[in-house]
Design a protein around this motif. Sequence first.
Motif, PDB file in Angstrom:
ATOM      1  N   ARG A 184       0.839  -1.202   0.000  1.00 49.63           N
ATOM      2  CA  ARG A 184       0.000   0.000   0.000  1.00 49.63           C
ATOM      3  C   ARG A 184       0.877   1.256   0.000  1.00 49.63           C
ATOM      4  O   ARG A 184       0.625   2.211  -0.749  1.00 49.63           O
ATOM      5  CB  ARG A 184      -0.913  -0.008   1.222  1.00 49.63           C
ATOM      6  N   LEU A 185       1.894   1.248   0.857  1.00 50.53           N
ATOM      7  CA  LEU A 185       2.784   2.409   0.922  1.00 50.53           C
ATOM      8  C   LEU A 185       3.495   2.657  -0.404  1.00 50.53           C
ATOM      9  O   LEU A 185       3.688   3.813  -0.811  1.00 50.53           O
ATOM     10  CB  LEU A 185       3.821   2.215   2.032  1.00 50.53           C
ATOM     11  N   LYS A 186       3.880   1.595  -1.059  1.00 49.70           N
ATOM     12  CA  LYS A 186       4.545   1.746  -2.354  1.00 49.70           C
ATOM     13  C   LYS A 186       3.635   2.458  -3.345  1.00 49.70           C
ATOM     14  O   LYS A 186       4.091   3.314  -4.127  1.00 49.70           O
ATOM     15  CB  LYS A 186       4.954   0.373  -2.894  1.00 49.70           C
ATOM     16  N   GLU A 187       2.354   2.123  -3.323  1.00 46.92           N
ATOM     17  CA  GLU A 187       1.384   2.802  -4.179  1.00 46.92           C
ATOM     18  C   GLU A 187       1.300   4.292  -3.837  1.00 46.92           C
ATOM     19  O   GLU A 187       1.254   5.149  -4.726  1.00 46.92           O
ATOM     20  CB  GLU A 187      -0.001   2.159  -4.012  1.00 46.92           C
ATOM     21  N   LEU A 188       1.270   4.588  -2.554  1.00 47.46           N
ATOM     22  CA  LEU A 188       1.145   5.980  -2.123  1.00 47.46           C
ATOM     23  C   LEU A 188       2.392   6.799  -2.438  1.00 47.46           C
ATOM     24  O   LEU A 188       2.298   7.973  -2.822  1.00 47.46           O
ATOM     25  CB  LEU A 188       0.863   6.039  -0.616  1.00 47.46           C
ATOM     26  N   GLU A 189       3.545   6.186  -2.280  1.00 47.93           N
ATOM     27  CA  GLU A 189       4.801   6.918  -2.476  1.00 47.93           C
ATOM     28  C   GLU A 189       5.022   7.296  -3.933  1.00 47.93           C
ATOM     29  O   GLU A 189       5.865   8.150  -4.236  1.00 47.93           O
ATOM     30  CB  GLU A 189       5.965   6.110  -1.913  1.00 47.93           C
ATOM     31  N   ALA A 190       4.256   6.706  -4.842  1.00 43.45           N
ATOM     32  CA  ALA A 190       4.337   7.082  -6.252  1.00 43.45           C
ATOM     33  C   ALA A 190       3.488   8.318  -6.561  1.00 43.45           C
ATOM     34  O   ALA A 190       3.555   8.845  -7.681  1.00 43.45           O
ATOM     35  CB  ALA A 190       3.878   5.910  -7.123  1.00 43.45           C
ATOM     36  N   LEU A 191       2.719   8.794  -5.578  1.00 43.66           N
ATOM     37  CA  LEU A 191       1.832   9.930  -5.802  1.00 43.66           C
ATOM     38  C   LEU A 191       2.502  11.239  -5.398  1.00 43.66           C
ATOM     39  O   LEU A 191       3.219  11.298  -4.386  1.00 43.66           O
ATOM     40  CB  LEU A 191       0.540   9.757  -4.990  1.00 43.66           C
ATOM     41  N   PRO A 192       2.278  12.316  -6.156  1.00 41.82           N
ATOM     42  CA  PRO A 192       2.815  13.621  -5.757  1.00 41.82           C
ATOM     43  C   PRO A 192       2.149  14.111  -4.482  1.00 41.82           C
ATOM     44  O   PRO A 192       0.949  13.891  -4.272  1.00 41.82           O
ATOM     45  CB  PRO A 192       2.460  14.528  -6.943  1.00 41.82           C
ATOM     46  N   GLY A 193       2.929  14.718  -3.628  1.00 37.01           N
ATOM     47  CA  GLY A 193       2.389  15.306  -2.405  1.00 37.01           C
ATOM     48  C   GLY A 193       2.359  14.395  -1.211  1.00 37.01           C
ATOM     49  O   GLY A 193       1.958  14.824  -0.116  1.00 37.01           O
ATOM     50  N   PHE A 194       2.790  13.135  -1.367  1.00 41.34           N
ATOM     51  CA  PHE A 194       2.738  12.199  -0.244  1.00 41.34           C
ATOM     52  C   PHE A 194       4.112  12.003   0.371  1.00 41.34           C
ATOM     53  O   PHE A 194       5.116  11.863  -0.334  1.00 41.34           O
ATOM     54  CB  PHE A 194       2.195  10.841  -0.685  1.00 41.34           C
ATOM     55  N   SER A 195       4.164  11.977   1.693  1.00 40.34           N
ATOM     56  CA  SER A 195       5.389  11.615   2.409  1.00 40.34           C
ATOM     57  C   SER A 195       5.022  10.736   3.592  1.00 40.34           C
ATOM     58  O   SER A 195       3.927  10.855   4.160  1.00 40.34           O
ATOM     59  CB  SER A 195       6.146  12.853   2.883  1.00 40.34           C
TER      60      SER A 195
END
Length: 325
Positions: free
Chosen positions: A45-56
């Motif tokens: 799930r985190l890998k999916e999120l880390e590909a998005l702009p604005g996420f840390s």
Amino acid sequence: MTILVTGVAGFIGFHTARRLCLDGHEVVGIDNLNDYYDVTLKQARLKELEALPGFSFRKMDIVDKPALLALFEEQRFTEVVHLAAQAGVRYSLDNPDVYTQSNLVGFVNVLEACRHHRPEHLIYASSSSVYGSNSKLPFSVEDAVDHPVSLYAASKRANELLADSYCHLYGIKSSGLRFFTVYGPWGRPDMALFKFTKAILKDQPIDVYNQGEMARDFTYIDDIVESIARLRTRPPVPSAPDKGVNRLFNIGRGQPVALMDFIECLELALDTPAKRNYMPLQAGDVVKTWADISALTEWIDFSPQVAVATGVKEFVKWYRQFYQI
């Protein structure tokens, strides 16, 4: 806006953070990545999120108060969506200490951080389990909820009471969300849909509690996220500018589905019949849940829409893809 999402590697936290990023917000997600269930799923799930702009992402436990306060000092969050918690009714029977730490101590730490750093809105997860064995249906946020039947439910009711106190004393604006049986892609492996799917595909029997005489107000994850997205822009209105307020909402589809019908939807989606192992009702379980969502619909002009048959098909599609079946 910079929004904090706690429990971001969890099921609802992941979907919420993704939606907020896609809406153009800066999202800071925290999670302790505990091993209550498969950590590789949380990492995916985190890998999916880390590909998005604005996420840390920050690996952090909400029980660590100094670290949490330091994060609030550094980031100055506009809003907080608090979804971190130890989940699971049955797990609480044997592991009470985990719930005390995460759901009580951790929640107070979040409230303390909000007290000192004043986000515009705190949204936090409660649960339909607070209704316990109430016989009046559908469950309304106006109903008395004084008799939780599990430690998990008691911890969630305590969250609501703690939020009430902090809002009254310190002027915080908060919304507590009583989620009703959330399901969908990227779901939790300890939930019935995930366990049933895994067992059926392995030609193993599924455990059907209370001889199948149960019903749940199953709510698809996209409807949960849409509700959160709308609620975050509409904090509750206090009686005066310097006052706080804590408002509660049921988030469910408002249509209970019999467990046996739910299983039939899964069998159709998998094109495979289930072998059923009928069991007695487990301690801490309730027989039926049904949400009165009139307060939610009135406040945000939205009510959950996704039918169980559609949602189950979407879960099965994701499950086959994710596990390459």
